[in-house]
Design an enzyme around this catalytic site. Structure first.
Site: not given
Lengths: 372, 398
Positions: B14, B108-109
């Protein structure tokens, strides 16, 4: 208004207008058929403002008059009535009484005054064409019309009168941007102004034209007024609004110098395509065709099912070439032709191919390859 | 079944305050300062905020007006999704060096299953360290990693790891799991939380004491799931890249739009953004959908299908304008416009075109050239004249 009519005749007329009436229900009266009783016949009229049809059927008219009523409902009723004479009686407030045998129907219609104006066409200039010839012209081109509504100028058949190799011809062209079909017939229409420039018959009109050309022999009269094409055959008149758009410059995409030439037995080709298409991808229908010396090998594969391959003899003496086509497009073309062989002229695997029936100068089809 | 017996090593990665960090990366003067990324002036909400802003109590989904009361000196920047996606692509490229079992959750993960990568790159901790180093060295950004035998625990672990750290769920999992507050559990939203608190439950440990039948009776399927989660059980696999179904963008405006000219500018901008993403994924769509939300929050959609596929921004713009005419936009004030493309398929394959082949090739070349300029000089490298200053104007009309 009061008339009586044979069921068979009434049903035929109502069946004929079902494909014309507007189904989207945006303007209620367009879902109705206009019935006009006069002297010894009734006139049935339907329109969706793009294509309209008016047809006369013999009837015993007691009181002349006009009324409109749901084309679909009336058709359903008449279809189920016994094979007897039907009595049709329009009463006050647009109520209609239909009697046949022991059945009585009371249905409500709409005033004929609301019905769109159907052009009077007595004085127009017409030219004649044989039903069988018109039918062939349509059958061999119509499959190439586009169904993509955003390409409205391709949603129909382009008609044009021109001189080709010293003869006056009437030419039909249709394309959807992937393939193109062109057929012409010797016919002098050089006096018909709109045809010199070229006009586009809308798809829905083409379908009706095809039907009327199939209804017995005899000549069909074609003419133009304002932005409409007018078609007359026997007791039937069709009026269709021409597509308001430019047909693309199709001559530009007909390959003139495709050097790789081959002659292929049409039936073999067609049946192989039908078989190979079964295992081609559902969406693209792509088949691969390999040309080797006097041999054509066709193959298809589908990751979900498997693959298939087939070869047969052709006339081919050029370098080996491998090319992909949408099988559906080739099948459409080949199944409307009747010559024993077809000539296929290619340039490379990305350029359009030209198909002509061997020994027939009046037909050609152009087909764009696919990358597989 | 044998496969399930192998203890897996799952990483949940993350990026820390991703949007805000990218902004700080692109503008050196913002480093160490509170940054809020969010939409459209006072009407918008916080999409992301830097850790500097978080210390003031700012968090995502908070109205920007409120965030600015808490942290008046924060810099508020618009969301530059294209830029974040560009960086995201680079981050995912780094992931790909270590495994191909990558399940993206968002820009983003992601989850990574590195069970079979350990022979090559060392244990889970080593791989996490290497990825964090690569991301920091090559992109200058911080990423936190949670390591665990399943996705559920890995996600909890990465939250524990933040900011800028690694956390591996210990062998004695309960030491980590039982003290956690229930709201950290997957699937526990505000409503569920209320219900659980009404039962007197506060922590995962409390939940652990409840019978399966009691939880199921009370909460149905969700109860069965909570029963398993309270024991750290999760059998979901890491499933690589879900198939892309649609690509779309929408904008909410500072002030409601009345004029069709202003709406057209927005549509052009949206079309450009959708087209850029289509090209990045190498796909085209066949159905374009226009979404219009009126000032009264009612919304309508209008769609059009083009069999040959739609990939070009100009084509999309023309279609979107036609569809806009089929709505009440203009007669009613418009609050939001969106364009999306569905039925995606690989671009550039398949049927050739008889007439537009040349034009299509030219447009494709033009698009590629513009993409290269933007890659080199950023978003402002080149844009349509109509759109000059469009995003700065905050999409408002006066």
């Amino acid at each position: 208004m009061n008339f009586s009519i044979e069921k068979e005749s009434f049903l035929k007329g109502l069946a004929r207008v079902q494909s014309i009436v507007e189904k989207k229900n945006t303007i209620p009266i367009l879902a109705n058929v206009l019935i006009e009783a006069e002297s010894d016949h009734i006139l049935l009229t339907a329109t969706d403002l793009e294509v309209g049809m008016k047809s006369a059927y013999p009837a015993k008219v007691t009181t002349p008059g006009r009324i409109t009523v749901s084309a679909k409902k009336l058709f359903e009723i008449i279809k189920e009535l016994p094979e007897k004479e039907i009595s049709f009686n329009a009463k006050d407030n647009c109520w209609i009484e239909i009697r046949c045998g022991k059945s009585v129907f009371n249905i409500v219609g709409l005033s004929a005054d609301e019905f769109p104006y159907f052009p009077q066409i007595e004085k127009e200039q017409f030219f004649q064409i044989q039903s069988s010839i018109l039918k062939r012209l349509i059958e061999k081109t119509a499959f190439s019309m586009s169904t993509d509504e955003s390409k409205y100028n391709l949603n129909g058949i382009y008609l044009r009168a021109l001189e080709d190799k010293g003869h006056q011809v009437l030419r039909f062209v249709a394309t959807d941007g992937h393939r193109l079909a062109l057929m012409q017939t010797p016919l002098d229409c050089s006096h018909v102004e709109p045809l010199i420039k070229g006009v586009i018959f809308p798809r829905k009109g083409v379908v009706e034209l095809r039907k009327i050309s199939d209804e017995g022999d005899g000549d069909i009269s074609l003419g133009f007024m304002d932005n409409n094409a007018v078609v007359k055959k026997g007791q039937t008149i069709i009026v269709m609004r021409l597509v308001d758009g430019e047909f693309p410059d199709y001559n530009r995409v007909i390959p003139a110098n495709n050097a790789i030439k081959t002659a292929i037995p049409r039936e073999d080709f067609l049946h192989a395509l039908r078989r190979m298409a079964i295992l081609s991808s559902e969406k693209s229908k792509g088949v691969k065709i390999d040309f080797q010396e006097n041999l054509l090998t066709m193959s298809s594969s589908n990751p979900e099912f498997g693959d298939a391959r087939e070869d047969f003899e052709i006339e081919y003496l050029e370098d080996e070439l491998s090319i992909g086509f949408n099988a559906r497009y080739l099948i459409d073309i080949l199944s409307t032709l009747d010559s024993e062989k077809i000539d296929l002229a290619l340039r490379d695997q990305l350029s359009p191919g030209l198909i002509t029936p061997t020994g027939d100068d009046d037909y050609l089809a152009v087909i764009m390859p696919m990358r597989l | 079944m044998g496969e399930n017996l192998v203890v897996k090593t799952i990483l949940h990665l993350d990026m820390d305050a991703f949007y805000a960090s990218v902004e700080q990366l692109d503008r050196a003067e913002l480093q160490g300062r509170p940054v809020i990324v969010g939409g459209h002036g006072m009407r918008g909400v916080v999409c992301a905020c830097s850790y500097e802003a978080r210390t003031f109590g700012v968090h995502s989904a908070m109205p920007i007006a409120r965030a600015l009361r808490l942290c008046p000196h924060a810099t508020v920047l618009p969301v530059r999704m294209a830029r974040y996606q560009e960086i995201s692509g680079q981050v995912f490229e780094i992931f790909e060096r270590y495994t191909d079992l990558i399940e993206p959750i968002s820009v983003d993960e992601a989850f990574l299953d590195v069970t079979d990568s350990k022979r090559l790159f060392g244990c889970g901790w080593d791989i996490a360290t290497k990825i964090r180093r690569d991301v920091r060295d090559e992109l200058g950004l911080a990423i936190s990693v949670g390591i665990a035998p399943n996705k559920f625990l890995a996600k909890l672990a990465s939250e524990q790891a933040k900011p800028d750290g690694i956390f591996q769920v210990p062998e004695a999992m309960d030491d980590f799991l039982l003290p956690l507050p229930l709201k950290r559990l997957w699937g526990v939203g505000p409503v569920m939380l209320q219900e659980l608190e009404a039962l007197g439950l506060r922590t995962v440990g409390d939940l652990r004491t409840m019978d399966r039948s009691f939880l199921e009776g009370r909460l149905g399927k969700a109860g069965a799931m909570l029963f398993r989660l309270a024991r750290g059980e999760d059998t979901r696999q890491v499933t690589p890249e879900r198939e892309l179904k649609s690509i779309g963008h929408e904008d909410t405006f500072d002030k409601d739009l009345w004029q069709s000219e202003s709406m057209h500018v927005v549509l052009l901008d949206l079309a450009e953004r959708v087209a850029t993403r289509l090209r990045r994924h190498g796909v085209m769509g066949t159905t374009l959908t226009l979404k219009v939300k009126y000032a009264d929050f009612s919304s309508v959609t209008r769609s059009r299908t083009v069999v040959d596929g739609i990939a070009n921004a100009g084509d999309m713009f023309v279609l979107a304008k036609e569809l806009l005419d089929k709505t009440e936009a203009g007669r009613k004030p418009v609050r939001l416009l969106g364009i999306s493309l569905n039925n995606l398929q690989e671009a550039g394959s398949g049927q050739g075109l008889l007439f537009d082949g040349q034009r299509q090739r030219q447009l494709n070349d033009l698009d590629r050239a513009m993409d290269r300029l933007r890659e080199r000089y950023g978003e402002k490298g080149i844009c349509r004249a109509t759109l000059v200053g469009h995003r700065q104007r905050g999409l408002s009309e006066d």
